[in-house]
Structure formats: structure tokens, C-alpha cells
Design an enzyme around this catalytic site. Structure first.
Site, PDB file in Angstrom:
ATOM      1  N   ASP A  13      -3.292   7.492  -1.956  1.00 22.29           N
ATOM      2  CA  ASP A  13      -4.386   7.941  -2.810  1.00 22.29           C
ATOM      3  C   ASP A  13      -4.628   9.434  -2.585  1.00 22.29           C
ATOM      4  O   ASP A  13      -4.897   9.868  -1.464  1.00 22.29           O
ATOM      5  CB  ASP A  13      -5.665   7.175  -2.492  1.00 22.29           C
ATOM      6  CG  ASP A  13      -5.586   5.709  -2.896  1.00 22.29           C
ATOM      7  OD1 ASP A  13      -4.649   5.350  -3.636  1.00 22.29           O
ATOM      8  OD2 ASP A  13      -6.475   4.934  -2.484  1.00 22.29           O
ATOM      9  N   ASN A  43      -4.391  -2.330  -0.366  1.00 23.71           N
ATOM     10  CA  ASN A  43      -5.836  -2.414  -0.160  1.00 23.71           C
ATOM     11  C   ASN A  43      -6.278  -3.864   0.044  1.00 23.71           C
ATOM     12  O   ASN A  43      -7.083  -4.168   0.931  1.00 23.71           O
ATOM     13  CB  ASN A  43      -6.595  -1.819  -1.350  1.00 23.71           C
ATOM     14  CG  ASN A  43      -6.528  -0.310  -1.394  1.00 23.71           C
ATOM     15  OD1 ASN A  43      -6.174   0.341  -0.419  1.00 23.71           O
ATOM     16  ND2 ASN A  43      -6.861   0.257  -2.541  1.00 23.71           N
ATOM     17  N   GLY A 244     -13.262  -3.344  -5.490  1.00 20.79           N
ATOM     18  CA  GLY A 244     -12.724  -4.570  -6.076  1.00 20.79           C
ATOM     19  C   GLY A 244     -11.661  -5.202  -5.195  1.00 20.79           C
ATOM     20  O   GLY A 244     -11.608  -6.430  -5.045  1.00 20.79           O
ATOM     21  N   ASP A 245     -10.801  -4.380  -4.605  1.00 24.37           N
ATOM     22  CA  ASP A 245      -9.757  -4.901  -3.721  1.00 24.37           C
ATOM     23  C   ASP A 245     -10.357  -5.473  -2.439  1.00 24.37           C
ATOM     24  O   ASP A 245      -9.865  -6.470  -1.905  1.00 24.37           O
ATOM     25  CB  ASP A 245      -8.753  -3.803  -3.390  1.00 24.37           C
ATOM     26  CG  ASP A 245      -7.999  -3.314  -4.616  1.00 24.37           C
ATOM     27  OD1 ASP A 245      -7.769  -4.137  -5.529  1.00 24.37           O
ATOM     28  OD2 ASP A 245      -7.654  -2.123  -4.679  1.00 24.37           O
ATOM     29  N   LYS A 278     -19.025   4.097   1.917  1.00 23.04           N
ATOM     30  CA  LYS A 278     -18.214   5.083   2.632  1.00 23.04           C
ATOM     31  C   LYS A 278     -17.148   5.635   1.685  1.00 23.04           C
ATOM     32  O   LYS A 278     -16.723   4.953   0.761  1.00 23.04           O
ATOM     33  CB  LYS A 278     -17.532   4.447   3.846  1.00 23.04           C
ATOM     34  CG  LYS A 278     -18.491   3.891   4.887  1.00 23.04           C
ATOM     35  CD  LYS A 278     -17.701   3.243   6.021  1.00 23.04           C
ATOM     36  CE  LYS A 278     -18.623   2.643   7.069  1.00 23.04           C
ATOM     37  NZ  LYS A 278     -17.846   1.990   8.159  1.00 23.04           N
ATOM     38  N   GLY A 280     -13.390   6.793   0.336  1.00 17.40           N
ATOM     39  CA  GLY A 280     -12.039   6.291   0.535  1.00 17.40           C
ATOM     40  C   GLY A 280     -11.941   4.812   0.240  1.00 17.40           C
ATOM     41  O   GLY A 280     -12.943   4.119   0.073  1.00 17.40           O
TER      42      GLY A 280
END
EC number: 2.7.1.15
Length: 294
Positions: A13, A43, A244-245, A278, A280
């Protein structure tokens, strides 16, 4: 311990944090830039492992520095990478813009993920030994279909996150136990913006649907049961990338442990709420002790 096989993508990413995302033809100045190991498959694998699952990652990274970092990141979270192959060429990348409200826009470049077009005997055997199989759409569709078919043949509970969204063939949906789109993906797949209506259409194709609604929670529908809306915990979002992951990976572990669907969803929602507080994706995913304490 829940055994989870993840057939999916690994991406680095490349994240730019801005006050306001640029419009077409516009340039804006960012506040910060980070490179963070990610990819929907990776993820979900990290989320499941941190939630207490025994997780195996199936996919590919490139023979570059990003590939080395992503493999190390997965192993640091105790994800088995024996079936994460190294392909010639660059690793996959995701180019992400995150605005001041924590919303994001993402462009994915497949890289090594595009080489995963089929599965070998080792991958098929690993899927057969799992309790749950997690699938997304950042790998070539041929491999996703093959994985779903292998899981279904062995009675492995198969969860599909239809992202990036595309038309889903019956030969894939016939082997999916739970479809987990977000509200935008559900609308595109069903032709209906309203989540209840979208769920009703999607239930004609799969046994159960879980539509994630961001800060509004999620909607669960299964054949023969009433549709249930679950609210999300109220938090201040810093970065929604990976939420979502996180939800899906944590949900898989809860379902594998035999928790009833409402309890599993509540636990997964708590994990996603911790994630968005958080910056990331994989680096912000909570551990089991944190989820239990939430």
C-alpha cells in the site's frame, strides 16, 4: 483453533494522507506518505491470524523489495507463507489517498498477483484441510473460481469479498456460502441501492449475504431467516483502509469457533472499529486480546 485458508492478493500500500482528495485534473499537497504491506488477501490473513486463527496464505509476491517486506509482515503476524510463491517481476501495489475524514480512494496494480491463474495440488490440498476459505477478487478470476470449487467440494465454508467489484459468474457463486460486499458493491451486483432490496436479490444467488455499511454497521440476510441490521460501534475514524478486511478476517475466526452469527458479527465489528482508529491497514489490525477487551 480455526484453520483459515486465504486465497488472495498481496499488495504494498502506497498511502498518501491529504486534507482533501483531489478532483479530476487537480493537484493537492499531502500531509504524509507511507508504504504499508497490504492487499485484500494479505489483510484478511493478518486479521484472522491476530484474532487467533491458524492461517495459511495462498498467492504470490514479486521478486522485489516489496515482496520481501510483505512476506516478512505476514510471518510477523504468524501467517503461514509456505504457499505464497515468488514470481518474477514487481509485486502488486495499491495507490491509496486518505482524506481528513478517514475516507479513501484506491487504485490497485496487480503485479505478481496476476500470475496466480490456477492452483496446484498443494494449494488444493491446503484448501481441503481448512475450516474456512477466504476469497476476494484481486487475483485472476480463474484461480478464484478454482479455489471456491475446491473448497465447496470438501465442505469448506467459503466466504467471498467481491472487491474489486465485477459481474460474478454462476460457476463462482454456486460455490460460495457467504457473500460479503460493501453497500456500493451490493448495489452494483444487485442493481438496487437500498441494502435490504440488494440483499434480497443476492440471496437468489448465494445462501447468505452480509452487506457492510461502514459507520452504519452491517446487514445480514440468509435464506429462510429474517434480515437483521447490526449497528457499528461509534468511534472517530482516522483511516478506514483495511476495516472491511479486518471485519472479514475476524468474522471467519469467530464462525470457525462456532459462535452464533450475531455474536460473530459483534466481535468482528469491534475489531473493525479498533482498526479505523489507527492509520494504515494491516498495521492497525487488532489482536484477539484487544478485541475481547473492546
Amino acid at each position: 483453533m480455526t484453520r483459515v485458508a486465504v486465497l488472495g492478493s498481496t499488495n504494498m500500500d502506497l498511502v498518501a494522507y491529504v486534507d482533501r482528495a483531489p478532483e479530476r485534473g487537480q493537484t493537492v499537497t499531502g500531509r504524509e506518505f507511507r508504504t504499508i504491506p497490504g492487499g485484500k488477501g494479505a489483510n484478511q490473513a493478518v486479521a484472522a491470524a491476530r484474532a487467533g486463527g491458524d492461517v495459511l496464505m495462498i498467492g504470490a509476491v514479486g521478486d522485489d523489495e516489496y515482496g520481501v517486506r510483505m512476506r516478512e509482515s505476514l510471518e510477523h503476524s504468524c501467517v503461514d507463507t509456505d504457499l505464497l510463491h515468488t514470481a518474477e517481476g514487481p509485486s502488486g501495489t495499491a495507490h491509496i489517498v486518505v482524506d481528513a475524514q478517514g475516507s479513501n480512494a484506491i487504485v490497485v496494480v496487480p503485479g505478481a498477483n496476476g500470475t496466480v491463474t490456477s492452483l496446484g495440488p498443494g494449494e488444493i490440498a491446503a484448501i481441503a484441510e481448512a475450516d474456512l476459505l477466504l476469497l476476494q477478487l484481486e487475483l485472476p478470476l480463474s484461480a478464484v473460481i478454482e479455489g471456491a470449487r475446491a473448497g465447496h467440494a470438501q465442505g469448506v465454508r467459503t466466504l467471498l469479498t467481491p472487491s474489486p467489484v465485477r459481474k460474478l459468474p454462476a460457476e463462482l457463486l454456486d460455490h460460495v456460502d457467504l457473500l460479503i460486499p460493501n453497500e456500493h458493491e451490493a448495489a452494483e451486483l444487485s442493481g438496487y441501492e437500498e441494502p435490504h432490496a440488494a440483499a434480497e436479490i443476492l440471496l437468489s444467488q448465494v445462501p447468505a449475504v452480509l452487506i457492510t455499511l461502514g459507520a452504519k454497521g452491517c446487514l445480514y440476510a440468509a435464506r429462510g431467516s429474517r434480515t437483521i441490521h447490526f449497528p457499528a460501534p461509534e468511534v472517530i475514524a482516522v483511516d478506514t483502509t483495511g476495516a472491511g478486511d479486518t471485519f472479514v478476517g475476524t468474522l471467519a475466526v469467530a464462525l470457525g469457533e462456532g459462535r452464533p452469527v450475531p455474536q460473530a458479527i459483534a466481535w468482528a465489528s469491534a475489531a473493525a472499529a479498533l482498526c479505523v482508529q489507527k492509520p494504515g491497514a494491516s498495521v492497525s489490525m487488532p489482536y484477539r486480546s484487544e478485541i475481547d477487551a473492546a
